[in-house]
Enzyme design. Sequence first.
Site, short mmCIF file in Angstrom:
data_model
loop_
_atom_site.label_atom_id
_atom_site.label_comp_id
_atom_site.label_asym_id
_atom_site.label_seq_id
_atom_site.Cartn_x
_atom_site.Cartn_y
_atom_site.Cartn_z
N SER A 152 2.80 -3.19 3.64
CA SER A 152 3.13 -2.08 2.74
C SER A 152 4.49 -2.35 2.06
O SER A 152 4.63 -3.39 1.41
CB SER A 152 3.11 -0.76 3.51
OG SER A 152 3.11 0.34 2.65
N ASP A 296 -8.25 0.60 1.57
CA ASP A 296 -6.80 0.71 1.51
C ASP A 296 -6.34 1.62 0.36
O ASP A 296 -7.11 1.90 -0.57
CB ASP A 296 -6.21 -0.69 1.30
CG ASP A 296 -4.73 -0.78 1.61
OD1 ASP A 296 -4.12 0.24 1.97
OD2 ASP A 296 -4.18 -1.90 1.50
N HIS A 322 -5.19 1.20 5.14
CA HIS A 322 -3.81 0.76 4.99
C HIS A 322 -3.25 0.20 6.29
O HIS A 322 -2.45 -0.73 6.27
CB HIS A 322 -2.95 1.92 4.48
CG HIS A 322 -1.66 1.48 3.88
ND1 HIS A 322 -1.58 0.57 2.85
CD2 HIS A 322 -0.36 1.81 4.18
CE1 HIS A 322 -0.32 0.37 2.52
NE2 HIS A 322 0.44 1.10 3.32
#
Length: 349
Positions: A152, A296, A322
Amino acid sequence: MKNLSALSMIILCIAMSCMNHQNKHDHNAEKSSYWDYSTSDDQATGGIKMVPIETEKGTFKVYTKRMGNNPKMRVLLLHGGPGGTHEEFGNFEGYLPNEEIEYIYYDQLDSYYSDKPNDTTLWTTAHFVEEVEQVRKALNLNPDNFYLLGQSWGGILAMEYALKYQDHLKGLIVSNMVASVPEYNKYAQNVLGPQLPEDVLREVKEMEANKDYANPRYEELLMEHFYTEHIMRKPLEEWPKSVFLLFEHLNPDIYVYMQGPSEFGITDEATLSDWDISDRLKEITVPTLMLGAKYDTMDPKYMEWMATEVQNGRSVTTNGSHLSQFDDPDTYFDAVITFIKDVNSGAFK
């Protein structure tokens, strides 16, 4: 005859003793040193080092913890957020030790176990790149062993680090992060948002328009309809403790400053709102794994494209979301382990 039998027994016992001694010797020779910290300066702390980071505003310390010991395969983990914690990698212990891959937990400045100067002038990608470089030096990571895995926001940081310091890397892993915030925003608003029930999306957008992010209803709707679809695809009651701890310990100040309060993209007032290095991916020459996920918050097709832009890339798309290390760990860790071992052996293509 009795004397002969006794002699035979003595000879047999001596032989067996020698064999046992030899087996013991072989066992010691083959014993792995992966968990042996006895010759390391961090033995007394269990692998923990508080690394001093020099900044324009003084020297602060960040938390690192080494897990395992392998001079050829060492992975520094960059958590998301910004302001997240190393707890998002809480299940790496279930996969990497068995492959004898060393990995290093690390809380970035202003995150969890690290110092918290709470100075917004330090909340920049430029600062965090230099912070990673200082951590690298302190931990003696080098081009013969240094793999960088960013998830991320950590993926943003990993790519930025590679663009400046890839000569220090052996391999780069970008997990669940595209190379363009505008593309991320477009995907969130045009693809993910419309997947919500119409009444839910309308209520969420109304609260966002009014900047009513502190409304408990906002988080309630996201948790029920968005997080369990695109953050981790499991019912909330099945989420592991480490994920709840990640949310509990996240620093909201740095998160909102750089990412913004919305979960449908990065807001205009956030400092990362216009971040985009898409046209610079071709500058990355180090072996790179782009690790996306079907569900995601980041467009998996865009991540596949990113692997074709870097000069030495590979793409893997999990069936998770995610936090696909938790909702599709088999695919996720197989990709990470295979990549590291292929690069280490020279088999990466």
